[in-house]
Write a protein that holds these residues in place. Structure first.
Motif: not given
Length: 168
Positions: A144-147, A152-155, A125-126, A132-133
């Protein structure tokens, strides 16, 4: 909720498998407006060159390059390093200490690029992943969606890029 929604739409198989009694099921949107989804068509033999260009364009920040095979993780990480990018490989064929070291170097920001098989990312959870390429397409849209969702989990803005060649 049971009257309003079919439990199969809310992960009913998980609810049943875990034997949960009257769980609270929360449904949210999967829309993440900070993510930019892109498909880059590549001619045969052009993917490595395109990958290097894309990694350079994304700029600073951490990145994950997903590949399909262990050998690809090693070869592509080596190619990126040979072309001036700091990258580690990560795959299930590495011994536990090598995997741990690669993951820690990436998590700390010491090495900004992890070239990895799908063995990478579970439990990660970075928040500041800028890209993500996918070097090869994943097995399913859900994968695909999970990876891609690790970006951008920081928004802040992040890119989800699929390199596509007709041979894929």
């Amino acid at each position: 909720l049971r009257e309003l929604f079919d439990l199969t739409l809310l992960g009913g198989d998980i609810v049943r498998g875990l034997g949960l009694q009257d769980p609270a099921c929360v449904v949210t949107s999967f829309d993440r407006p900070n993510l930019r989804f892109e498909v880059h068509p590549c001619a045969t033999g052009e993917k490595l060159r395109r990958l290097r260009r894309v990694v350079g364009e994304v700029g600073p920040g951490t990145k994950i390059v997903y590949v399909g095979r262990r050998a690809d993780a090693e070869e592509i990480a080596a190619d990126l390093r040979a072309n001036g990018f700091e990258a580690v490989a990560y795959h299930a064929g590495m011994d536990a200490q090598e995997r741990r070291s690669a993951q820690e170097r990436w998590l700390s920001g010491e090495v900004p690029i992890a070239v990895a098989t799908l063995a990478f990312g579970m439990g990660i959870d970075k928040p500041d992943v800028r890209a993500v390429i996918h070097y090869q397409h994943p097995a399913s849209l859900e994968s695909y969606y999970q990876e891609a969702g690790r970006a951008g989990r920081d928004g802040a803005p992040a890119r989800c890029i699929l390199l596509f060649a007709a041979a894929d």
